[in-house]
Design a protein around this motif. Structure first.
Motif, short mmCIF file in Angstrom:
data_model
loop_
_atom_site.label_atom_id
_atom_site.label_comp_id
_atom_site.label_asym_id
_atom_site.label_seq_id
_atom_site.Cartn_x
_atom_site.Cartn_y
_atom_site.Cartn_z
N UNK A 1 0.83 -1.20 0.00
CA UNK A 1 0.00 0.00 0.00
C UNK A 1 0.87 1.25 0.00
N UNK A 2 1.93 1.22 0.77
CA UNK A 2 2.83 2.38 0.77
C UNK A 2 3.37 2.61 -0.64
N UNK A 3 3.79 1.53 -1.28
CA UNK A 3 4.32 1.64 -2.64
C UNK A 3 3.31 2.30 -3.58
N UNK A 4 2.07 1.83 -3.50
CA UNK A 4 1.05 2.38 -4.40
C UNK A 4 0.78 3.86 -4.11
N UNK A 5 0.80 4.20 -2.84
CA UNK A 5 0.57 5.61 -2.50
C UNK A 5 1.73 6.47 -3.01
N UNK A 6 2.95 5.95 -2.87
CA UNK A 6 4.10 6.71 -3.36
C UNK A 6 3.99 6.90 -4.87
N UNK A 7 3.57 5.84 -5.56
CA UNK A 7 3.42 5.94 -7.02
C UNK A 7 2.37 6.97 -7.40
N UNK A 8 1.35 7.09 -6.54
CA UNK A 8 0.26 8.00 -6.88
C UNK A 8 0.55 9.43 -6.44
N UNK A 9 1.76 9.70 -5.97
CA UNK A 9 2.15 11.08 -5.73
C UNK A 9 2.25 11.50 -4.27
N UNK A 10 1.98 10.58 -3.33
CA UNK A 10 2.22 10.95 -1.94
C UNK A 10 3.70 10.74 -1.65
N UNK A 11 4.24 11.59 -0.85
CA UNK A 11 5.66 11.43 -0.52
C UNK A 11 5.92 11.85 0.92
#
Lengths: 110, 349, 252, 308
Positions: free
Chosen positions: B122-132
């Motif tokens: 889930x962290x990976x997907x959030x990072x991909x979607x622009x959260x950092x």
């Protein structure tokens, strides 16, 4: 609800995009479209191409390729004027802005 | 006085007659981030000034709710196709379930709970979607601290929207002395009618609120916590109330829930809550905590006796003692003494 | 955005098509096709971006090689070839108005030559954390009791400095056993900002909103940012409101 | 029925300020004020003499300002005040003698961040013959000087700081607070409005030298005035520049106005609608000029009122 595998498949295969025309308000000023998107309460500036894409997707779901053809005919453009890659870029930007979404996600939501 | 203020705010007592008293009350509610709740729940006076104040407060809350709902939509988009369950916590859950506790509630961040095994994906997907990772925590100490000792990832901020998401994999820090069985709560979470997002059952929502406030030491907003727990509690059905004691024990949250119910009972004269609190029992620290809690409520600034105690206690609860002192030392410079105010603009760029 | 001509072009349709083709070429070259308007809600604070403050007192900043910093006003004697006076350093640290942990100060401000023997061995870096508890629970407990039982300070900042003070004195006890030359090597760098110096934080802002600090005023900005990160607008750090207003404006 | 500031007895005023019950009514707002009377009183009497005021509020209000000493210890700087509009806001603590600045800044912040009944746009507004001119510029862009200049030419002053845009009608509301002047504009405005209308200079503030200019009594009299906007200007002062007006695509004007709004994103849809309908009904220009005189001529030309 799709399984994880189906999700991955659909992401790789042909995503159909959809948009709800009721979700935005717009104004045109000299080929620039001001779009207020109600779910995010954000205001976007769209040019003729991205706004055209939004309208087309809003009238019926489309894949990148079907959208591309529709845009070519809507604006009487050649494939040199408008390469598919630019349509893909536009779709990605519209998706990031939340203006359009994959049909699978939309089906989940309803 | 504080009791009266809170009771007026939730609509149990009429507004005071005097204008200056009303002004004090508005200031109190605003300072404690419950002006929105007051706008919805207190008995309106019919004065035009009050209507202005209330309509401003409602608009702010409405804006927060729009943002939050959209953020939930974005999280779903980011996790589309994953089919991993995600529970929305706290303010987000209240808004998503649109109960009394959501009316006028300000929300700035989205808190979600995921199963520990799903965290990485889930962290990976959030990072991909622009959260950092937020700049403020993107330093080695904080990253390490969060990952080793905490129950959540360092806050992630979306690069273009500026919104913050807190991804939890447990309800209490890994190092906490008290533990709570979130897996049990997770398994009984309710599906929202959109996608994969869920919320805790009403009973578990009040349990989590109590755990968050009293076991996690996150007592930044005591007045808001009380008002919220009052709404959550009074909205439970009789059946739900009757399972609360059992459920609190089952998930290991009896101490926090007992304290939460005692406070609700004490402040709002809620006999049912008082009764359930007694049923749950207390530990040796209970009377001291009740005292500290009341003090904390009395005044955020003038009563530091309660506040200091609670600050230390909250860390005591989070971490084994050998780890506590060095951390306190470090936080001597890093700790934010001011209560975390929700920013006026929840989503700065 | 193009200028709207006052008089319409003769063949506006053709012009429009040419404009559109041009736009498509720019799109292919990476120009965004969707622009999201960012309402700068804090625009009103723009003038505060220009804020400046004056240090009404001389400020001395002592930096060690781990990037910890002490801010105070006491004198620090230095002898060429030998280094700083140990007693001065110790007194300065004990009487510092503010203490910042290791890693606060970037390496460019740290002393160039790190001594082999550092007399103030215990800095606030991670490795030292165990020395307080030393695996001895009762010791740690009594620290906690001390913290709990001492008269409560009247504000949060003092609670913080109280905790820090406890730690410092303990460290110093340990240090003195290990080494006590009167003068020691250059384990520290000192920066002085004279009285009535005006600091304008926006001078140290880069174009993208990042910070480009330089000089001792730049160091002061760095410490201000660190302070703001912990205490926000509260407390007595000179100029903090100005720095915080800028941080808020930048949305960081 | 209500008294004005100059009608009130200064001892009573003093007490009301200390107690925090002093109420100032201006435009669509009631401001409840608490603060150090010693420094605020001269400012109120000098700058707001014709303004409706009372010693006790008859209702609660959205704007409650307290000027107070920061509650933390003040080792470095002696008596300070900072505006507390009732929410956490970064503000520069100021010496007590700069209370007027803290007062004006605090009111600006309150209006900008606290009120939701109007779209609040950082802009100066003047009006004549029932229609308004909006001037939006960043601080230092010369909008206050331009507003003062137009005011001296017989325009009524709606505001030199905020355009308050009505959500339903998209008209702007008058909110004639004193004009805030910085550095070089102080002597210019003294010349334009007369020295008696300009306050003493407060030196060495975080904004440099500042002063305030009193709005003409007639502007204050139309306390509830509102007008449609016919001209939206983005002024740009450049010493030595030739006067120039460039018509802006309305979309660009909207982009800039949104960026200058303090509550556009908070209000969302109604703000979008109001700004769009205002801009569609107005002409939009960016203007560049080198002197105040030029700017007035330019504006009058664009407004179609002066010689063209």
């Amino acid at each position: 609800m799709p399984t994880a595998e189906q999700g991955v498949e659909s992401a790789q295969a042909v995503i159909e995009w959809t948009a709800d025309p009721e979700s935005w308000m717009s104004e045109e000023f000299n080929d620039t479209h001001l779009v207020f998107f109600k779910p995010s309460a954000e205001t976007h500036f769209l040019n003729f191409l991205s706004f055209g894409a939004l309208e087309l997707v809003g009238s019926s779901p489309a894949t990148n390729v079907t959208l591309w053809h529709a845009l070519l005919s809507k604006f009487a453009l050649s494939e040199q004027d408008l390469p598919l890659s630019l349509v893909e870029t536009v779709v990605q930007q519209l998706d990031e802005a939340g203006l359009i979404s994959p049909v699978s996600l939309d089906a989940q939501n309803s | 006085m504080i009791k009266d203020a809170l009771r007026i705010i939730v609509g149990l007592q009429p507004l005071p007659k005097g204008v200056m008293d009303r002004i004090d009350l508005i200031r109190f509610a605003d300072a404690n981030h419950i002006l929105g709740q007051m706008a919805f729940h207190c008995h309106s006076s019919g004065s035009s000034g009050m209507a202005d104040v209330f309509s401003n407060a409602k608009l702010r809350a409405a804006h927060d709710h729009t943002m939050l709902t959209y953020e939930m939509n974005r999280v779903e988009r980011a996790l589309a196709g994953l089919d991993l369950p995600v529970v929305v916590l706290k303010g987000g859950a209240y808004v998503a379930s649109s109960g009394r506790a959501s009316l006028g509630r300000r929300v700035s961040d989205l808190d979600i709970l995921v199963r520990p095994n799903d965290l990485q994906e889930i962290e990976q997907h959030l990072l991909c979607a622009g959260w950092q990772p937020d700049d403020q925590t993107n330093n080695e100490y904080d990253q390490q601290y969060y990952r080793q000792h905490m129950h959540e990832l360092p806050p992630l901020r979306h690069k273009s929207r500026g919104t913050v998401i807190d991804v939890h994999h447990a309800l209490l820090p890994i190092t906490a002395r008290n533990t709570v069985d979130e897996a049990k709560m997770f398994s009984e979470a309710h599906e929202l009618n959109t996608g994969n997002l869920k919320v805790f059952s009403p009973v578990d929502q009040i349990i989590h609120s109590a755990v968050h406030a009293y076991a996690d030491g996150a007592l930044d907003t005591p007045a808001r916590t009380l008002v919220e727990q009052y709404f959550l509690f009074t909205e439970l059905t009789e059946d739900e109330k009757s399972t609360l004691v059992f459920r609190a024990r089952e998930v290991g949250a009896q101490m926090s829930v007992a304290l939460g119910l005692w406070m609700v009972g004490h402040v709002f004269d809620q006999t049912e809550a008082k009764h359930l609190s007694t049923e749950l029992r207390a530990s040796w620290r209970y009377p001291a905590l009740k005292f500290a809690m009341l003090n904390k409520l009395r005044d955020n600034w003038s009563s530091f006796i309660g506040k200091g105690y609670l600050y230390i206690r909250s860390h005591y609860l989070r971490m084994p003692l050998y780890m506590l002192i060095p951390h306190l030392m470090r936080k001597a410079i890093q700790w934010r003494p001011t209560p975390k105010t929700p920013p006026e603009f929840p989503f700065p760029q | 955005m193009t200028e709207q001509p006052d008089t319409p072009e003769l063949d506006s349709e053709q012009q429009k098509l040419a404009d559109r083709r041009q736009l498509l070429r720019m799109g292919a070259a990476g120009l965004p096709m969707v622009l999201t308007l960012k309402a700068s809600a804090q625009q009103v604070l723009i003038s505060q971006l220009q804020c400046a403050f004056v240090l009404p007192r001389r400020v001395r900043i002592l930096v060690n090689c781990n990037g910890a910093a002490w801010v105070g006003n006491r004198r620090l004697r230095y002898r060429n070839g030998q280094g700083w006076n140990v007693a001065d350093i110790k007194a300065f640290k004990e009487n510092a108005d503010y203490v910042f942990p290791s890693g606060t100060v970037p390496s460019s401000y740290r002393p160039t030559a790190c001594p082999e023997v550092v007399c103030d061995a215990d800095d606030d870096n991670g490795g030292d954390d165990n020395d307080i508890g030393s695996g001895n629970g009762s010791n740690a407990l009594s620290e906690l009791d001390a913290l709990l039982n001492s008269p409560m300070p009247s504000n949060a900042a003092e609670i913080a400095s109280f905790a820090a003070g406890n730690r410092r004195s303990k460290d110093d006890d340990d240090d003195d056993d290990d080494c006590d030359p009167e003068w020691q090597d250059n384990g520290y760098a000192r920066y002085t900002i004279s009285r009535n110096t005006e600091i304008k934080p926006s001078d140290y802002l880069g174009n993208n909103g990042g910070w480009n600090p330089s000089g001792s005023k730049g160091l002061y900005i760095i410490l201000s940012l660190s302070y703001a990160n912990s205490y926000g607008n509260a407390g007595s750090w000179p100029g903090i409101s100005c720095v915080v207003s800028i941080l808020n404006y930048l949305g960081s | 029925m209500h008294k004005t500031v100059k009608d009130l007895n200064s001892t009573d005023l003093n007490r009301a300020l200390k107690r925090g019950s002093f109420t100032l009514r201006l435009g669509p707002f009631s401001h409840l004020i608490k603060g150090p009377a010693r420094h605020l009183l001269p400012h109120l009497i000098g700058m707001y003499p014709e303004c409706q005021a009372s010693l006790d509020p008859d209702d609660v209000t959205e704007i409650m300002l307290r000027l107070k000493a920061p509650n933390v210890f003040r080792r470095f700087i002696r008596p300070q005040i900072s505006p507390d509009p009732g929410f956490h806001v970064p503000a520069v603590p100021l010496p007590e003698s700069m209370a007027p600045l803290g007062f004006e800044m605090g009111l600006n912040l309150s209006v900008a961040l606290k009120t939701c009944r109007f779209v609040t746009i950082h802009a100066g507004v003047v009006a004549k013959n029932g229609s308004a001119i909006m001037m939006s510029a960043a601080s230092g862009g010369g909008k206050s000087t331009l507003a003062a200049a137009l005011h001296s030419e017989g325009y009524s002053l709606f505001s030199d700081e905020f355009a308050l845009l009505d959500l339903d009608s998209a008209d702007v509301r008058a909110y004639p607070r004193p004009i805030s002047l910085k550095q070089q504009s102080i002597p210019i405005v003294r010349e334009l409005l007369g020295a008696d209308r300009v306050s003493d200079v407060i030196s060495d503030t975080p904004k440099g030298d500042i002063a305030y200019a009193r709005v003409a009594a007639e502007s204050l009299a139309e306390n509830n005035a509102s007008a449609p906007v016919k001209l939206i200007l983005f002024p740009n002062f450049q010493a030595g520049a030739q006067p120039l007006a460039r018509r802006l695509n309305p979309a660009e004007a909207i982009m800039r106005l949104v960026a200058a709004s303090t509550n556009y994103s908070l209000l969302g849809e109604p703000a979008y609608k109001a700004i769009v309908s205002m801009v569609k009904a107005a002409q939009t220009f960016e203007i560049t000029y080198g002197t105040t005189e030029q700017s007035v001529q330019l504006v009058e030309q664009l407004a179609g009122e002066g010689p063209s």
